[in-house]
Scaffold this motif. Structure first.
Motif, PDB file in Angstrom:
ATOM      1  N   ILE A 290       0.854  -1.193   0.000  1.00 29.52           N
ATOM      2  CA  ILE A 290       0.000   0.000   0.000  1.00 29.52           C
ATOM      3  C   ILE A 290       0.883   1.233   0.000  1.00 29.52           C
ATOM      4  CG2 ILE A 290      -1.755   1.247   1.335  1.00 29.52           C
ATOM      5  CD1 ILE A 290      -2.344  -1.693   2.550  1.00 29.52           C
ATOM      6  N   ALA A 291       0.509   2.193  -0.824  1.00 37.28           N
ATOM      7  CA  ALA A 291       1.270   3.435  -0.858  1.00 37.28           C
ATOM      8  C   ALA A 291       0.333   4.589  -1.170  1.00 37.28           C
ATOM      9  CB  ALA A 291       2.383   3.356  -1.906  1.00 37.28           C
ATOM     10  N   GLY A 292       0.869   5.779  -1.043  1.00 31.52           N
ATOM     11  CA  GLY A 292       0.080   6.973  -1.323  1.00 31.52           C
ATOM     12  C   GLY A 292       0.760   8.154  -0.679  1.00 31.52           C
ATOM     13  N   GLY A 293      -0.042   9.141  -0.318  1.00 36.86           N
ATOM     14  CA  GLY A 293       0.520  10.321   0.325  1.00 36.86           C
ATOM     15  C   GLY A 293       0.018  11.579  -0.338  1.00 36.86           C
TER      16      GLY A 293
ATOM     17  N   VAL B 132      -6.497   0.988   6.239  1.00 38.37           N
ATOM     18  CA  VAL B 132      -5.217   1.612   6.554  1.00 38.37           C
ATOM     19  C   VAL B 132      -5.464   3.078   6.906  1.00 38.37           C
ATOM     20  CG1 VAL B 132      -3.871   0.113   5.033  1.00 38.37           C
ATOM     21  CG2 VAL B 132      -4.766   2.252   4.143  1.00 38.37           C
ATOM     22  N   TYR B 133      -4.488   3.666   7.577  1.00 36.78           N
ATOM     23  CA  TYR B 133      -4.554   5.103   7.847  1.00 36.78           C
ATOM     24  C   TYR B 133      -3.200   5.723   7.513  1.00 36.78           C
ATOM     25  CZ  TYR B 133      -1.954   4.256  12.221  1.00 36.78           C
ATOM     26  OH  TYR B 133      -1.007   3.883  13.139  1.00 36.78           O
ATOM     27  N   HIS B 134      -3.231   7.020   7.201  1.00 34.60           N
ATOM     28  CA  HIS B 134      -1.976   7.755   7.061  1.00 34.60           C
ATOM     29  C   HIS B 134      -2.245   9.228   7.299  1.00 34.60           C
ATOM     30  CE1 HIS B 134      -3.418   8.396   2.892  1.00 34.60           C
ATOM     31  NE2 HIS B 134      -2.533   9.367   2.779  1.00 34.60           N
ATOM     32  N   SER B 135      -1.149   9.974   7.512  1.00 36.82           N
ATOM     33  CA  SER B 135      -1.290  11.398   7.789  1.00 36.82           C
ATOM     34  C   SER B 135      -0.851  12.210   6.582  1.00 36.82           C
ATOM     35  CB  SER B 135      -0.468  11.780   9.020  1.00 36.82           C
ATOM     36  OG  SER B 135       0.898  11.496   8.823  1.00 36.82           O
ATOM     37  N   HIS B 136      -1.407  13.411   6.488  1.00 40.06           N
ATOM     38  CA  HIS B 136      -1.007  14.388   5.466  1.00 40.06           C
ATOM     39  C   HIS B 136      -0.415  15.598   6.179  1.00 40.06           C
ATOM     40  CE1 HIS B 136      -3.678  13.140   1.755  1.00 40.06           C
ATOM     41  NE2 HIS B 136      -2.763  12.241   2.073  1.00 40.06           N
TER      42      HIS B 136
ATOM     43  N   ASP C 280       0.685  19.063   6.808  1.00 42.00           N
ATOM     44  CA  ASP C 280       0.456  20.387   6.209  1.00 42.00           C
ATOM     45  C   ASP C 280      -0.308  20.300   4.888  1.00 42.00           C
ATOM     46  OD1 ASP C 280       1.798  21.708   8.328  1.00 42.00           O
ATOM     47  OD2 ASP C 280       3.699  21.057   7.461  1.00 42.00           O
ATOM     48  N   HIS C 281      -1.161  19.309   4.792  1.00 42.20           N
ATOM     49  CA  HIS C 281      -2.052  19.171   3.643  1.00 42.20           C
ATOM     50  C   HIS C 281      -3.431  18.729   4.158  1.00 42.20           C
ATOM     51  CE1 HIS C 281       1.456  19.487   1.064  1.00 42.20           C
ATOM     52  NE2 HIS C 281       0.667  19.503   0.015  1.00 42.20           N
ATOM     53  N   PRO C 282      -4.478  18.982   3.368  1.00 40.72           N
ATOM     54  CA  PRO C 282      -5.827  18.637   3.833  1.00 40.72           C
ATOM     55  C   PRO C 282      -6.030  17.122   3.969  1.00 40.72           C
ATOM     56  CG  PRO C 282      -5.896  20.118   1.928  1.00 40.72           C
ATOM     57  CD  PRO C 282      -4.488  19.666   2.070  1.00 40.72           C
ATOM     58  N   ALA C 283      -7.038  16.758   4.756  1.00 40.63           N
ATOM     59  CA  ALA C 283      -7.370  15.347   4.985  1.00 40.63           C
ATOM     60  C   ALA C 283      -8.261  14.833   3.852  1.00 40.63           C
ATOM     61  CB  ALA C 283      -8.048  15.188   6.344  1.00 40.63           C
ATOM     62  N   ARG C 284      -7.741  14.943   2.651  1.00 39.98           N
ATOM     63  CA  ARG C 284      -8.469  14.457   1.478  1.00 39.98           C
ATOM     64  C   ARG C 284      -7.527  13.582   0.658  1.00 39.98           C
ATOM     65  NH1 ARG C 284      -9.931  19.907   0.771  1.00 39.98           N
ATOM     66  NH2 ARG C 284      -8.458  20.040  -0.965  1.00 39.98           N
ATOM     67  N   PRO C 285      -8.061  12.523   0.009  1.00 39.92           N
ATOM     68  CA  PRO C 285      -7.179  11.679  -0.802  1.00 39.92           C
ATOM     69  C   PRO C 285      -6.579  12.477  -1.948  1.00 39.92           C
ATOM     70  CG  PRO C 285      -9.325  10.635  -0.482  1.00 39.92           C
ATOM     71  CD  PRO C 285      -9.456  12.052   0.002  1.00 39.92           C
ATOM     72  N   SER C 286      -5.306  12.257  -2.197  1.00 40.40           N
ATOM     73  CA  SER C 286      -4.621  12.922  -3.307  1.00 40.40           C
ATOM     74  C   SER C 286      -4.710  12.042  -4.543  1.00 40.40           C
ATOM     75  CB  SER C 286      -3.157  13.142  -2.940  1.00 40.40           C
ATOM     76  OG  SER C 286      -2.508  11.879  -2.857  1.00 40.40           O
ATOM     77  N   GLU C 287      -4.263  12.582  -5.640  1.00 37.61           N
ATOM     78  CA  GLU C 287      -4.167  11.777  -6.860  1.00 37.61           C
ATOM     79  C   GLU C 287      -3.261  10.565  -6.629  1.00 37.61           C
ATOM     80  OE1 GLU C 287      -2.199  12.518 -11.164  1.00 37.61           O
ATOM     81  OE2 GLU C 287      -3.410  14.152 -10.362  1.00 37.61           O
TER      82      GLU C 287
ATOM     83  N   VAL D 180      -8.303   5.944   6.204  1.00 39.43           N
ATOM     84  CA  VAL D 180      -8.426   7.104   7.099  1.00 39.43           C
ATOM     85  C   VAL D 180      -7.244   8.036   6.841  1.00 39.43           C
ATOM     86  CG1 VAL D 180      -8.287   7.851   9.503  1.00 39.43           C
ATOM     87  CG2 VAL D 180      -9.755   5.922   8.883  1.00 39.43           C
ATOM     88  N   ILE D 181      -7.536   9.324   6.751  1.00 38.63           N
ATOM     89  CA  ILE D 181      -6.495  10.334   6.557  1.00 38.63           C
ATOM     90  C   ILE D 181      -6.633  11.385   7.656  1.00 38.63           C
ATOM     91  CG2 ILE D 181      -5.552  12.104   5.008  1.00 38.63           C
ATOM     92  CD1 ILE D 181      -6.775  10.584   2.665  1.00 38.63           C
ATOM     93  N   VAL D 182      -5.528  11.712   8.301  1.00 33.41           N
ATOM     94  CA  VAL D 182      -5.534  12.789   9.291  1.00 33.41           C
ATOM     95  C   VAL D 182      -4.594  13.898   8.810  1.00 33.41           C
ATOM     96  CG1 VAL D 182      -3.759  11.672  10.735  1.00 33.41           C
ATOM     97  CG2 VAL D 182      -5.260  13.419  11.713  1.00 33.41           C
ATOM     98  N   ALA D 183      -5.104  15.115   8.803  1.00 32.18           N
ATOM     99  CA  ALA D 183      -4.270  16.272   8.473  1.00 32.18           C
ATOM    100  C   ALA D 183      -3.499  16.691   9.718  1.00 32.18           C
ATOM    101  CB  ALA D 183      -5.138  17.427   7.987  1.00 32.18           C
ATOM    102  N   VAL D 184      -2.224  17.031   9.544  1.00 31.95           N
ATOM    103  CA  VAL D 184      -1.400  17.497  10.668  1.00 31.95           C
ATOM    104  C   VAL D 184      -0.755  18.818  10.251  1.00 31.95           C
ATOM    105  CG1 VAL D 184       0.483  16.942  12.243  1.00 31.95           C
ATOM    106  CG2 VAL D 184      -0.928  15.101  11.322  1.00 31.95           C
ATOM    107  N   HIS D 185      -1.098  19.885  10.970  1.00 28.74           N
ATOM    108  CA  HIS D 185      -0.545  21.207  10.615  1.00 28.74           C
ATOM    109  C   HIS D 185       0.391  21.673  11.717  1.00 28.74           C
ATOM    110  CE1 HIS D 185      -2.786  21.970   6.944  1.00 28.74           C
ATOM    111  NE2 HIS D 185      -3.798  21.349   7.522  1.00 28.74           N
ATOM    112  N   ASP D 186       1.621  21.968  11.330  1.00 27.57           N
ATOM    113  CA  ASP D 186       2.636  22.394  12.297  1.00 27.57           C
ATOM    114  C   ASP D 186       2.740  21.431  13.473  1.00 27.57           C
ATOM    115  OD1 ASP D 186       3.502  24.596  10.898  1.00 27.57           O
ATOM    116  OD2 ASP D 186       1.971  25.916  11.781  1.00 27.57           O
ATOM    117  N   GLY D 187       2.570  20.158  13.204  1.00 26.11           N
ATOM    118  CA  GLY D 187       2.717  19.152  14.244  1.00 26.11           C
ATOM    119  C   GLY D 187       1.459  18.873  15.039  1.00 26.11           C
ATOM    120  N   THR D 188       0.378  19.607  14.758  1.00 24.52           N
ATOM    121  CA  THR D 188      -0.864  19.420  15.512  1.00 24.52           C
ATOM    122  C   THR D 188      -1.915  18.756  14.619  1.00 24.52           C
ATOM    123  OG1 THR D 188      -0.415  21.395  16.794  1.00 24.52           O
ATOM    124  CG2 THR D 188      -2.690  20.591  16.797  1.00 24.52           C
ATOM    125  N   PRO D 189      -2.448  17.611  15.035  1.00 25.64           N
ATOM    126  CA  PRO D 189      -3.467  16.954  14.213  1.00 25.64           C
ATOM    127  C   PRO D 189      -4.746  17.772  14.151  1.00 25.64           C
ATOM    128  CG  PRO D 189      -3.139  15.763  16.276  1.00 25.64           C
ATOM    129  CD  PRO D 189      -2.112  16.838  16.232  1.00 25.64           C
TER     130      PRO D 189
END
Lengths: 106, 145
Positions: free
Chosen positions: A94-97, B81-85, B87-94, B108-117
């Motif tokens: 799994i990948a992305g980002g 699965v989950y991952h963080s973005h 300094d980017h929005p909690a939306r799937p990217s291309e 699940v995606i969590v946005a983290v701005h300046d270290g704060t979720p």
């Protein structure tokens, strides 16, 4: 060419694909190679095919096939020979980002 | 998806811990009769992407097998699965769409701005893999041990 001397192996199905296998987490198939096993599986459960194979009929890049603990990519690939009672696992990587590829019109 | 606030907090915390890189892991749980992923445990993993881990993440097949083994030990399954973005929005990217594996997992995606979720969202890949659909998060009270 089909042979009558085939091997029975078990294929482990990842959770989201079980909707295509009537909810079964494992499926037994008769096959001599990994490719035989996966083709037999997708013949029996056609909804699996799009998830495992791309439009060129190659395994999707994120689909990894293990026999026991061995990734067949580092061995004989789809032609890996099977032994009785082998367990085949379909394992996603799994990948992305948040990285965006910038598309430039030529 | 169904889960608890404490598990969402654990995802937010992983995002903060991994900042400025992307943090990632697996959602373990069960699938309800109506096909909803019920997440009951997290399985943290390392971001295996070889470079640019601030903008990319990767979970290898061996990571999946480790998570699957942990799930089986608890009579659970890997359901997402989950991952963080960072300094980017909690939306799937291309990139998320291009590299997503099977439909049916919860992402699940969590946005983290300046270290704060900040915002945390959940998504399901369309069966034809063309897009992600927003998945409602149904919160349950944590089960008492």
């Amino acid at each position: 060419m089909p042979t009558t001397d085939t091997t029975t192996v078990t294929v482990r199905i990842p959770t989201p694909l079980r909707s295509a296998t009537d909810g079964q987490s494992t499926v037994e198939v008769d096959a001599n190679t990994v490719d035989d096993a996966l083709r037999t599986l997708t013949d029996r459960y056609p909804d699996l095919a799009d998830n495992l194979y791309n439009e060129n009929d190659d395994l999707r890049q994120f689909v990894n096939i293990y026999v026991g603990d061995e990734d067949v990519r580092f061995g004989d690939g789809p032609e890996t020979a099977l032994e009785p009672n082998d367990e085949i696992s379909i394992v996603p990587s799994i990948a992305g980002g948040c990285f965006h590829r910038w598309r430039v019109n030529a | 998806m169904e889960t608890t606030e404490s598990l969402l907090d654990a995802i937010r915390q992983h995002g903060a811990d991994a900042y400025p890189e992307e943090g990632c892991g697996f959602l373990l749980g069960t699938v309800t009769d109506d096909g909803t992923n019920r997440v009951t445990t997290l399985h943290r993993a390392a971001n295996r992407h070889a470079e640019n881990r601030q903008r990319r993440y990767a979970l290898t097949a061996d990571d999946y097998r480790d998570a699957d083994a942990a799930a089986q030990d608890q009579e659970l399954d890997v359901v997402g699965v989950y991952h963080s973005h960072p300094d980017h929005p909690a939306r799937p990217s291309e990139t998320d769409l291009e590299e997503a594996p099977f439909p049916g997992y919860t992402y699940v995606i969590v946005a983290v701005h300046d270290g704060t979720p900040e915002a945390l969202t959940a998504w399901i890949l369309a069966p034809d893999r063309s897009e992600f659909h927003r998945d409602e998060i149904d919160l349950h009270a944590p089960e008492t041990a």
